[in-house]
Structures are given as structure tokens and as C-alpha cells.
Enzyme design. Structure first.
Site, short mmCIF file in Angstrom:
data_model
loop_
_atom_site.label_atom_id
_atom_site.label_comp_id
_atom_site.label_asym_id
_atom_site.label_seq_id
_atom_site.Cartn_x
_atom_site.Cartn_y
_atom_site.Cartn_z
N CYS A 1 0.83 -1.20 0.00
CA CYS A 1 0.00 0.00 0.00
C CYS A 1 0.87 1.26 0.00
O CYS A 1 1.55 1.52 -0.99
CB CYS A 1 -1.00 -0.07 1.16
SG CYS A 1 -2.44 0.94 0.83
N HIS B 1 -3.41 -5.03 1.49
CA HIS B 1 -2.82 -5.24 2.81
C HIS B 1 -2.76 -6.72 3.19
O HIS B 1 -3.65 -7.20 3.90
CB HIS B 1 -3.67 -4.51 3.87
CG HIS B 1 -3.50 -3.04 3.86
ND1 HIS B 1 -2.57 -2.40 4.66
CD2 HIS B 1 -4.12 -2.08 3.14
CE1 HIS B 1 -2.63 -1.11 4.44
NE2 HIS B 1 -3.56 -0.88 3.52
N GLU C 1 -1.13 -8.13 5.33
CA GLU C 1 -0.90 -8.32 6.79
C GLU C 1 -2.22 -8.28 7.57
O GLU C 1 -2.23 -8.55 8.76
CB GLU C 1 0.09 -7.27 7.31
CG GLU C 1 -0.47 -5.87 7.54
CD GLU C 1 -0.72 -5.07 6.25
OE1 GLU C 1 -0.59 -5.63 5.15
OE2 GLU C 1 -1.05 -3.88 6.37
N1 GLN Z 1 -3.77 6.42 0.85
C1 GLN Z 1 -2.50 6.18 1.49
C2 GLN Z 1 -1.39 7.00 0.85
O1 GLN Z 1 -1.62 7.63 -0.11
C3 GLN Z 1 -2.15 4.73 1.42
C4 GLN Z 1 -3.18 3.94 2.16
C5 GLN Z 1 -2.65 2.77 2.90
O2 GLN Z 1 -1.44 2.54 3.02
N2 GLN Z 1 -3.56 2.04 3.46
O3 GLN Z 1 -0.29 7.03 1.35
#
Ligand code: GLN
Length: 188
Positions: free
Chosen positions: A79, A163, A165
Site C-alpha cells: 500500500c 494489505h 498483513e
Molecule cells: N492512501 C494512502 C497514501 O496515499 C495509502 C493507504 C494505505 O497505506 N492504506 O499514502
């Protein structure tokens, strides 16, 4: 004696505890990384989800930006961790990513993903996830959602827009550990 690998989890912010817990379940010796010195001797590193702008700011503050550029072991980025590694940030993975690319309406969702080389689908938890808009020729797609890549590998890098995890499924972390074993063999 066969000791487990030593893996760092970048612990500046975000979901580092969940990654650490999952890695420990897989027999890994986990190091929470907040300082440059803590990168030394690691067999791999996880950059968790969180807020990419905060990550970049704190990484600069602690001198970790330069240290990560020269870190040469495998990295798993999930992410926000994927965003940090993309062309516009550390430029270590050859992908262009749109932050929060799934829009406001479907900002967070779950989906079953087809995992390359595995008949059992993988549950992907997407939370204000980045959307991969372009990937270079050396980037291998390991899972897609709606025809777009969500799990990718480039050499020693494994990146996910979701994610892994946050479920009980350890397969993404296991693939990362396979990569770590491959690389440790090469580096030894
Ligand atoms: N929206 C977040 C970002 O732009 C990432 C979201 C996440 O890691 N769950 O950094």
C-alpha cells in the site's frame, strides 16, 4: 542449526505491528527499524501501509531515504509502501502509481484475487489503495484485480497495493521469504 531470516519492518508509522506479527508466525527474527543503523545485517525489509507523505517526511528526517536507496536486500512494500518505492518517490520499482486511485466511493473494499501459480484465490483488503497505472518491462504481475496489477515483483522487490498483513493468509509474506532465501543464497 537453521536460523530464521532477520527481517526489518519500517516502524515509523502505519501497519508495522501487523507485519511483524505475521513474520514472527513464519519464524522470522523481526527488527523494528526506526534508525539507519538498524538496517545493518538485515536479510530483508518490509515497508508497511500507512500514509506515504508521512513516510517520506519521516524517512528524510531520520536519514532513511538515502539509506534505503543503498539497501540491497529484498523489500516488500504494501500500500503506502508501494507508493514509497515507485518512480515518483524512491524510484526503486519501475511503476507509476496513482495515490488513492480507486476513488472516494469505493475507497476501501475487499476482493478475491487470482494469485499466479496458485489455484486458491487470495483475499485482498484494499484501504484507500494506490492504483498501478503503468509498469515497466521488468515488472512481473503476480495478481490482478479488474485486469489491473495489484501484486507485482521486480527482482528483489515485491509490492502490493493491498494489505496482506490484515488477513490470516500468509502467502504473500511466504513469497517474500522465498525471495529472501533466493537472494541470501546469491549474496552468500
Ligand atoms: N492512501 C494512502 C497514501 O496515499 C495509502 C493507504 C494505505 O497505506 N492504506 O499514502
Amino acid at each position: 542449526m537453521n536460523e530464521g531470516p532477520r527481517i526489518g519492518v519500517l516502524a515509523l508509522q502505519g501497519n508495522f505491528r501487523e507485519h511483524a506479527a505475521m513474520l514472527r508466525r513464519l519464524g522470522v527474527d523481526v527488527v523494528e527499524v526506526r534508525k539507519v543503523e538498524q538496517l545493518e545485517g538485515l536479510d530483508g525489509l518490509v515497508i508497511p501501509g500507512g500514509e506515504s507523505t508521512t513516510f517520506m517526511r519521516l524517512m528524510r528526517l531520520y536519514g532513511l531515504e538515502e539509506a534505503l536507496r543503498s539497501f540491497d536486500a529484498p523489500i516488500l512494500g504494501t500500500c503506502a509502501g508501494l507508493i514509497v518505492l515507485d518512480r515518483d518517490h524512491l524510484d526503486l520499482v519501475d511503476v507509476s502509481v496513482e495515490r488513492n486511485g480507486y476513488g472516494r466511493q469505493v475507497a476501501s473494499f475487499e476482493a478475491d484475487l487470482d494469485l499466479e501459480g496458485d489455484a486458491v484465490p487470495l483475499r485482498g483488503v484494499f484501504i484507500r489503495a494506490p492504483r498501478v497505472r503503468d509498469a515497466g518491462p521488468h515488472v512481473e504481475v503476480l495478481a490482478e484485480h479488474g485486469g489491473e496489477p495489484v501484486l507485482l515483483r521486480q527482482g528483489r522487490f515485491l509490492v502490493a497495493s493491498f494489505h496482506p498483513e490484515l488477513t490470516d493468509d500468509t502467502r504473500v509474506h511466504e513469497r517474500f521469504l522465498d525471495l529472501v532465501r533466493e537472494e541470501t543464497g546469491v549474496r552468500a
